[in-house]
Scaffold this active site. Structure first.
Site, mmCIF file in Angstrom:
data_model
loop_
_atom_site.group_PDB
_atom_site.id
_atom_site.type_symbol
_atom_site.label_atom_id
_atom_site.label_comp_id
_atom_site.label_asym_id
_atom_site.label_seq_id
_atom_site.Cartn_x
_atom_site.Cartn_y
_atom_site.Cartn_z
ATOM 1 C CD1 TRP A 161 -3.207 -0.801 0.532
ATOM 2 C CD2 TRP A 161 -1.921 -2.376 1.466
ATOM 3 N NE1 TRP A 161 -3.905 -1.970 0.551
ATOM 4 C CE2 TRP A 161 -3.162 -2.950 1.117
ATOM 5 C CE3 TRP A 161 -0.961 -3.175 2.062
ATOM 6 C CZ2 TRP A 161 -3.461 -4.279 1.334
ATOM 7 C CZ3 TRP A 161 -1.269 -4.507 2.286
ATOM 8 C CH2 TRP A 161 -2.502 -5.045 1.924
ATOM 9 C CG HIS A 183 -7.393 -1.262 2.732
ATOM 10 N ND1 HIS A 183 -6.758 -2.467 2.769
ATOM 11 C CD2 HIS A 183 -7.186 -0.703 3.961
ATOM 12 C CE1 HIS A 183 -6.178 -2.630 3.950
ATOM 13 N NE2 HIS A 183 -6.416 -1.582 4.673
ATOM 14 N NE ARG A 209 -4.672 1.423 -2.110
ATOM 15 C CZ ARG A 209 -4.937 0.189 -2.448
ATOM 16 N NH1 ARG A 209 -4.259 -0.385 -3.409
ATOM 17 N NH2 ARG A 209 -5.891 -0.473 -1.847
ATOM 18 C CD GLN A 223 -10.591 -0.949 -1.643
ATOM 19 O OE1 GLN A 223 -10.726 -0.960 -0.424
ATOM 20 N NE2 GLN A 223 -9.537 -1.426 -2.246
ATOM 21 C CB VAL A 266 -8.033 -12.792 3.345
ATOM 22 C CG1 VAL A 266 -9.191 -11.875 3.663
ATOM 23 C CG2 VAL A 266 -7.142 -12.191 2.275
ATOM 24 C CB ALA A 320 -12.839 -9.589 4.155
HETATM 25 N N1 PHE Z 1 -8.333 -4.094 0.889
HETATM 26 C C1 PHE Z 1 -7.732 -4.830 -0.198
HETATM 27 C C2 PHE Z 1 -7.109 -3.835 -1.193
HETATM 28 O O1 PHE Z 1 -7.336 -2.684 -1.077
HETATM 29 C C3 PHE Z 1 -8.744 -5.665 -0.894
HETATM 30 C C4 PHE Z 1 -9.259 -6.763 -0.047
HETATM 31 C C5 PHE Z 1 -10.433 -6.628 0.667
HETATM 32 C C6 PHE Z 1 -8.575 -7.939 0.049
HETATM 33 C C7 PHE Z 1 -10.907 -7.657 1.474
HETATM 34 C C8 PHE Z 1 -9.028 -8.973 0.800
HETATM 35 C C9 PHE Z 1 -10.184 -8.820 1.522
HETATM 36 O O2 PHE Z 1 -6.392 -4.175 -2.085
#
Ligand code: PHE
Length: 352
Positions: A161, A183, A209, A223, A266, A320
């Site tokens: 990120w 995110h 970002r 998002q 995750v 998620a």
């Molecule tokens: N938050 C992650 C991203 O911005 C996306 C994501 C959301 C991945 C939920 C896994 C679970 O790239």
């Protein structure tokens, strides 16, 4: 040498001309204009004293009071007329009857921004499945954006990120503590702490970002996060939700693939791709030559994250799921540069 009676005549002429105009004025605007013509920077009354210098002293002594009196009278006349105009228009307002039935209704131009429309459609789609909306802050701490999501300080995953941090000198927070969320996953642990399973929540909004901009990357973007926690939730649910979403937004014939992808919060994690509609899988500039456009990251919520949210991973499991709104809109509407969404170019926006 200028004669007194010439000056007197001049003054009288100004007086009679302007009195007439003042008393005939029908609006406050006309009166403002008359006021300026008399007393403004180049008004006749303002400029007149410049000529007094040409008068002999004794005549000046006579014209002086005359001038002042005229000035006063004109000023009063304007103020009195203003009052009368106000009273007249008030009387008109209270006595005149308006026939609202015949008022013309102008056709409305314009519409909500396509992103707003898309977000509303998406929220409707998931409300049908029992998901509720949840709001998380756009300015957040690194704890919710990273730490509680199994991305401790110094963890190499933070390099995924490109983060915009907020100047610590302006906030009193320590360096690296306050940031613009990268995110909507910053909603995850908040949701878990606020609710007890079964949980079906969605959180949608702006993220930021420090990006190298290109056709697929924007520094400011929307998002959409889904958090679904219950007993026995599995990857099958994730597959179903991805298809449900993409088929109902982009179209029934959208091709979707899930591929393994690493996200620290995750396990297992997946990247969800839609077949690139611009090259139909051949590889082009828009999809970066891969033939697929990544539209979401997702996966089974990591046990550590469930624990951080106060949920027992021995009993519950969860998914998620986080699609980028702009990417999906590109597939749905067929535009090839995500930056269009923030440009405010009316030619682009009027197509929606
Ligand atoms: N938050 C992650 C991203 O911005 C996306 C994501 C959301 C991945 C939920 C896994 C679970 O790239």
């Amino acid at each position: 040498m200028l004669k007194l009676n010439t000056m007197e005549e001049k003054l009288n002429k100004i007086k009679t001309d302007y009195f007439l105009n003042i008393n005939q004025a029908k609006t406050l605007k006309e009166l403002d204009e008359l006021f300026l013509a008399l007393f403004g920077k180049n008004g006749v009354i303002t400029l007149l004293p410049k000529e007094f210098g040409k008068l002999p002293m004794e005549e000046l002594q006579k014209i002086g009071p005359l001038f002042n009196q005229t000035k006063h009278e004109l000023d009063n006349a304007i103020e009195n007329r203003r009052q009368a105009v106000r009273e007249e228009s008030y009387a008109k307002l209270t006595t005149e009857k308006y026939d609202l039935g015949t008022a013309e209704i102008k056709p409305r131009h314009g519409h909500l921004h396509p992103t707003t429309q898309f977000i509303q459609e998406t929220v409707d789609l998931f409300e049908k499945l029992g998901f509720q909306q949840f709001d998380a802050p756009q300015i957040d701490t690194d704890e919710y954006n990273f730490g509680l999501l199994n991305i401790p300080e110094g963890h190499p995953a933070r390099d995924l990120w490109d983060t915009l941090y907020i100047d610590p000198q302006k906030t009193g927070y320590s360096p690296g503590e306050l940031l613009l969320r990268t995110h909507t996953s910053n909603a995850q642990v908040r949701i878990m702490r606020d609710f007890t399973p079964p949980i079906r929540m969605m959180s949608i909004g702006r993220c930021y970002r420090y990006e190298n901009l290109d056709a697929r990357h924007e520094h400011t973007f929307e998002q959409f996060e889904l958090v679904y926690i219950d007993k026995g939730v599995s990857m099958t649910n994730l597959q179903y939700l991805s298809e449900y979403f993409l088929q109902n937004t982009v179209g029934k014939d959208i091709k979707v693939r899930l591929r393994p992808k690493y996200y620290p919060f995750v396990e297992p994690g997946v990247g969800i791709d839609g077949l690139c509609i611009f090259c139909h899988g051949q590889g082009c500039k828009v999809c970066g030559g891969t033939g697929w456009l990544e539209v979401a990251g997702a996966g089974m919520i990591h046990p550590t994250v469930l624990k951080n949210g106060g949920i027992n991973p021995e009993i519950y499991s969860g998914i998620a799921w986080g699609p980028g709104v702009g990417r999906i809109m590109m597939l749905k509407y067929g535009f090839d540069d995500i930056r269009e969404l923030l440009k405010g170019d009316l030619k682009f926006l009027e197509k929606f």
